[in-house]
Design a protein around this motif. Structure first.
Motif, PDB file in Angstrom:
ATOM      1  N   LEU A 120      34.601  46.998  32.952  1.00 23.29           N
ATOM      2  CA  LEU A 120      35.363  47.905  33.660  1.00 23.29           C
ATOM      3  C   LEU A 120      35.171  48.155  35.058  1.00 23.29           C
ATOM      4  CD1 LEU A 120      37.409  50.205  33.019  1.00 23.29           C
ATOM      5  CD2 LEU A 120      35.544  51.763  32.464  1.00 23.29           C
ATOM      6  N   TRP A 121      34.011  47.845  35.596  1.00 23.45           N
ATOM      7  CA  TRP A 121      33.408  47.829  36.978  1.00 23.45           C
ATOM      8  C   TRP A 121      33.050  46.679  37.463  1.00 23.45           C
ATOM      9  CZ3 TRP A 121      35.338  52.148  37.801  1.00 23.45           C
ATOM     10  CH2 TRP A 121      35.509  53.247  36.887  1.00 23.45           C
ATOM     11  N   PRO A 122      33.915  45.999  38.032  1.00 21.02           N
ATOM     12  CA  PRO A 122      33.794  44.519  38.774  1.00 21.02           C
ATOM     13  C   PRO A 122      33.070  45.051  40.233  1.00 21.02           C
ATOM     14  CG  PRO A 122      36.002  45.087  38.948  1.00 21.02           C
ATOM     15  CD  PRO A 122      35.414  46.146  37.995  1.00 21.02           C
ATOM     16  N   LEU A 167      38.830  41.580  46.213  1.00 20.78           N
ATOM     17  CA  LEU A 167      40.356  41.606  45.278  1.00 20.78           C
ATOM     18  C   LEU A 167      40.649  40.603  44.602  1.00 20.78           C
ATOM     19  CD1 LEU A 167      42.373  44.128  45.486  1.00 20.78           C
ATOM     20  CD2 LEU A 167      43.266  42.799  47.420  1.00 20.78           C
ATOM     21  N   ARG A 168      40.531  39.340  45.166  1.00 20.42           N
ATOM     22  CA  ARG A 168      41.296  38.319  44.484  1.00 20.42           C
ATOM     23  C   ARG A 168      40.523  38.003  43.090  1.00 20.42           C
ATOM     24  NH1 ARG A 168      40.619  36.322  49.687  1.00 20.42           N
ATOM     25  NH2 ARG A 168      42.553  35.939  50.703  1.00 20.42           N
ATOM     26  N   VAL A 184      41.589  38.902  36.517  1.00 19.98           N
ATOM     27  CA  VAL A 184      41.893  39.620  35.185  1.00 19.98           C
ATOM     28  C   VAL A 184      42.740  40.577  35.216  1.00 19.98           C
ATOM     29  CG1 VAL A 184      40.214  41.169  33.328  1.00 19.98           C
ATOM     30  CG2 VAL A 184      38.999  39.541  35.064  1.00 19.98           C
ATOM     31  N   PRO A 185      43.836  40.434  34.319  1.00 22.22           N
ATOM     32  CA  PRO A 185      44.965  41.406  34.206  1.00 22.22           C
ATOM     33  C   PRO A 185      44.466  42.933  34.022  1.00 22.22           C
ATOM     34  CG  PRO A 185      45.284  39.479  32.656  1.00 22.22           C
ATOM     35  CD  PRO A 185      43.774  39.357  33.371  1.00 22.22           C
ATOM     36  N   LEU A 186      45.010  43.723  34.649  1.00 24.59           N
ATOM     37  CA  LEU A 186      44.871  45.140  34.494  1.00 24.59           C
ATOM     38  C   LEU A 186      44.867  45.690  33.003  1.00 24.59           C
ATOM     39  CD1 LEU A 186      44.228  47.944  35.800  1.00 24.59           C
ATOM     40  CD2 LEU A 186      46.976  48.114  35.781  1.00 24.59           C
ATOM     41  N   GLN A 187      45.663  45.209  32.146  1.00 25.49           N
ATOM     42  CA  GLN A 187      45.621  45.637  30.631  1.00 25.49           C
ATOM     43  C   GLN A 187      44.318  45.372  30.022  1.00 25.49           C
ATOM     44  OE1 GLN A 187      48.018  43.830  32.371  1.00 25.49           O
ATOM     45  NE2 GLN A 187      48.536  42.094  31.077  1.00 25.49           N
ATOM     46  N   GLY A 219      42.940  50.347  55.949  1.00 27.01           N
ATOM     47  CA  GLY A 219      42.364  49.722  54.611  1.00 27.01           C
ATOM     48  C   GLY A 219      43.402  48.613  54.081  1.00 27.01           C
ATOM     49  N   GLN A 220      42.507  48.062  53.158  1.00 27.28           N
ATOM     50  CA  GLN A 220      43.013  46.968  52.313  1.00 27.28           C
ATOM     51  C   GLN A 220      43.757  47.569  50.879  1.00 27.28           C
ATOM     52  OE1 GLN A 220      40.452  44.279  50.045  1.00 27.28           O
ATOM     53  NE2 GLN A 220      41.427  42.536  50.702  1.00 27.28           N
ATOM     54  N   ARG A 221      44.779  46.995  50.573  1.00 31.29           N
ATOM     55  CA  ARG A 221      45.566  47.419  49.383  1.00 31.29           C
ATOM     56  C   ARG A 221      44.754  47.295  48.167  1.00 31.29           C
ATOM     57  NH1 ARG A 221      46.574  43.567  45.558  1.00 31.29           N
ATOM     58  NH2 ARG A 221      46.555  41.387  46.123  1.00 31.29           N
ATOM     59  N   LEU A 222      44.793  48.313  47.422  1.00 33.21           N
ATOM     60  CA  LEU A 222      43.877  48.483  46.164  1.00 33.21           C
ATOM     61  C   LEU A 222      44.107  47.602  45.162  1.00 33.21           C
ATOM     62  CD1 LEU A 222      43.648  52.478  45.998  1.00 33.21           C
ATOM     63  CD2 LEU A 222      41.651  51.001  46.479  1.00 33.21           C
ATOM     64  N   PRO A 223      43.321  47.205  44.004  1.00 33.21           N
ATOM     65  CA  PRO A 223      43.736  46.189  43.181  1.00 33.21           C
ATOM     66  C   PRO A 223      44.987  46.393  42.409  1.00 33.21           C
ATOM     67  CG  PRO A 223      41.453  46.683  42.937  1.00 33.21           C
ATOM     68  CD  PRO A 223      42.000  47.822  44.054  1.00 33.21           C
ATOM     69  N   TYR A 224      45.818  45.576  42.169  1.00 35.28           N
ATOM     70  CA  TYR A 224      47.162  45.409  41.356  1.00 35.28           C
ATOM     71  C   TYR A 224      48.155  46.345  42.195  1.00 35.28           C
ATOM     72  CZ  TYR A 224      43.488  44.081  37.922  1.00 35.28           C
ATOM     73  OH  TYR A 224      42.384  43.500  37.346  1.00 35.28           O
TER      74      TYR A 224
END
Length: 639
Positions: A9-11, A19-20, A25-28, A391-396
């Motif tokens: 849950l916490w990369p 970010l890459r 890992v898919p969000l789901q 800032g950088q876009r957030l994941p997903y």
């Protein structure tokens, strides 16, 4: 119980290149909690005895806060949810919240999301504005500041409750209030009681008749800032809120024991997502300012001592807060403060430099908007920081810029090309509340979302790494003779003046250039000798181009803000138009005060006093205003 760093849950998420890896890992597959209630239940199971929230009574009595563990917070939410359920709140029923912060407010909001939909509204709004928003939400129950906490909000709440024919009105008390509570005046046909008393009669176990929400269910309605018109109600799903909070909580720059300071009001999405839900996800302690939040002048006097006492690691605030803190002597050990987050409006370079020089604490800029739940980008520390970017876009989350042609079509732009910023992903809202029917609220994005992409209304550049550099609001650009001027360059220049505490630049109508830049500023209390001419000259020496030098600088006691505390330029643009008209009509006996200006169909509409006894005045006015691109008319006599 701590969550290990290896928990999927916490990369790791402490630098841009992470970010890459995260998105591999898919969000789901991240196994996020599905709803805000699941976030709370998880926190109470993992860290039952850990402090979750501390509510301060006010800045002067900051050491007398009221604390709640995660288990106690869950029990509070269960009791309040059971109370709401007994009053008929179901999945699409809205619970209005009209109150500044106090200890039981987070539980009331989470309980509203558990049983129905939370509709928090700024208690400082006029009664009419609050009623309009709550009527649109369909609120059937109202939780409001009681007479001790905010007498004006309590009066509004009683009026709104009667007008909307709500079934119940529950009052909140201040932190540290005496045991004996004042009697509450009745409202015909409405149950009126204190929330803590009514909830205490309910069990701490959730009523079996309450059906927990699902990720796609609506969680809240938040009113927008209303920078271009009346505030709208933006709907959020549970998935919107939890996903955005997870993106923010995944920040590896904080350790598990980090404490978060919360000074923004809970009718603001930042307060909910950044300082309530994100700490709940990581089991972190959040310390909440008193009812006035950052608007309490005493907070700044005591702020560094609060940081030292609670070992605050980070906070989230608007640029004006950091401008004020940069003038407060650091009189305590603030070594726990890792970084501070700034959002809601662009961060002027002068504010960043002053705060970081004064405190040694780096500012991390973020960017977001209510229609994208809250956060869309985040900044980084040290070698990974990019001070010029938001800032950088957030994941997903996906971001890009587009060019909008004359027929309203969007054309994608390459990386680095400035254009209108558009956003897609799991945080994009399902729409504004535009009405209700038998099935519940009717939602419509009102043209802001196309094929899943949200038009933010902001101008920006996006680089190949997903970093966003804001260039201003599309409607805030000053266009001088066809040349685009970013008001931020004028504002940055003025904020570098030691006496200037706030600045906002807008375009003033001009017969030759279409628009010329002017600015409005606030000054430090001791800066009584600083005048417009000095500020005009100061800015002219520091703007990057001569065209951006302001033609005028007007000193105000305060700059206008929207209902959610964001800079509001519309009143300034209208005032600049009035000043331009007054200047054009000089000598004709029409004063600045007699000129009325409003926004109509996206344009400034000017009304002049009626023509009375001045032969040829209509013709002279018409000739002088002809070079201006304005809609204007004389008022009718007797009005």
């Amino acid at each position: 119980m701590n969550i290990p760093d290896t928990d999927p849950l916490w990369p790791a998420y402490g630098e841009p290149d992470d970010l890459r890896t995260i998105e591999s890992v898919p969000l789901q597959d991240r196994d996020l909690p599905g709803t805000t209630y699941e976030v709370l239940a998880r926190a109470a199971a993992l860290w039952p005895d850990r402090p979750a929230l501390t509510a301060l009574p006010d800045a002067e009595r900051w050491s007398h806060g009221e604390a709640a563990t995660f288990a106690r917070l869950r029990d509070q939410v269960h009791r309040v949810a059971n109370l709401f359920h007994a009053h008929g709140v179901r999945r699409t029923t809205a619970v209005g919240l009209l109150t500044p912060h106090t200890a039981l407010l987070p539980a009331a909001l989470l309980a509203a999301q558990l049983t129905g939909v939370a509709a928090p509204v700024n208690p400082a709004l006029t009664t009419g504005h609050a009623e309009r928003l709550l009527r649109l939400s369909g609120a059937r129950i109202l939780v409001a500041a009681g007479p001790e906490l905010d007498p004006a909000a309590w009066r509004s709440a009683r009026t709104v409750t009667a007008s909307l024919r709500c079934t119940a009105l529950f009052a909140l008390r201040p932190v540290g209030a005496p045991d004996a509570a004042p009697a509450l005046e009745p409202v015909d046909g409405v149950e009126v009681d204190y929330l803590h008393l009514a909830a205490a009669e309910r069990p701490a176990e959730l009523h079996p008749g309450i059906v927990p929400p699902r990720p796609g269910d609506l969680a809240a309605y938040f009113h927008t800032g209303g920078t271009t018109g009346a505030p709208k109600l933006a709907a959020h799903t549970h998935a919107n809120e939890v996903t955005d909070a997870w993106m923010i909580a995944a920040n590896s720059m904080l350790d598990p024991g980090s404490v978060v300071f919360a000074g923004l009001p809970l009718f603001h999405v930042n307060a909910l997502v950044v300082t309530l839900l994100a700490p709940l996800l990581r089991g972190r302690h959040s310390v909440w300012a008193g009812p006035l939040g950052y608007r309490d002048p005493a907070l700044f006097r005591h702020f560094w001592k609060i940081v030292e006492h609670f070992r605050i690691a980070t906070l989230s605030a608007v640029p004006t807060v950091y401008a004020a803190l940069s003038r407060v002597p650091v009189d305590a050990d603030i070594g726990s403060l890792r970084f501070a987050v700034v959002g809601a409006s662009p961060l002027p370079a002068a504010v960043r430099e002053a705060f970081e020089r004064h405190t040694g604490v780096p500012l991390c800029q973020g960017y977001g908007l209510t229609e994208a739940t809250c956060g869309t980008t985040r900044g980084f520390l040290g070698e990974h920081s990019r001070p010029g970017a938001a800032g950088q876009r957030l994941p997903y989350v996906r971001v890009k810029t587009v060019r909008v042609d004359g027929e309203g079509r969007w054309h994608d732009l390459p990386h680095g090309e400035p254009g209108v910023l558009v956003v897609s992903g799991p945080t994009v809202f399902p729409g504004y509340v535009v009405g209700r029917d038998a099935r519940g609220p009717r939602l419509d994005t009102l043209g802001t979302v196309r094929h899943g992409w949200l038009d933010t209304g902001d101008l920006a550049r996006v680089d190949s790494d997903g970093f966003v550099t804001l260039l201003g609001r599309a409607k805030d650009l000053i266009i001088r003779g066809g040349h685009n001027i970013d008001p931020a360059v004028i504002e940055d220049a003025l904020l570098a003046h030691p006496a200037v505490t706030g600045a906002s630049a807008v375009g003033r109508p001009d017969p030759h250039s279409g628009e010329v830049p002017v600015a409005y500023v606030t000054l430090a209390p001791e800066a009584t000798a600083v005048g417009s001419e000095e500020l005009i000259a100061f800015a002219a020496q520091r703007v990057p181009e001569r065209a951006a030098a302001p033609k005028d600088v007007v000193v105000l006691p305060r700059l206008p803000l929207t209902d959610v505390g964001k800079p509001f330029k519309l009143p300034l643009r209208l005032d600049a138009t009035r000043r331009a008209v007054a200047l054009a009509l000089a000598g004709l006996g029409i004063t600045h005060e007699q000129i009325h200006c409003v926004l109509a169909n996206g344009r400034a509409a000017v009304t002049l006093p009626p023509v009375t006894g001045s032969p040829g005045l209509r013709e002279r006015v018409s000739a002088r205003l002809a070079p201006y691109d304005l809609d204007w008319a004389f008022a009718e006599a007797g009005r």
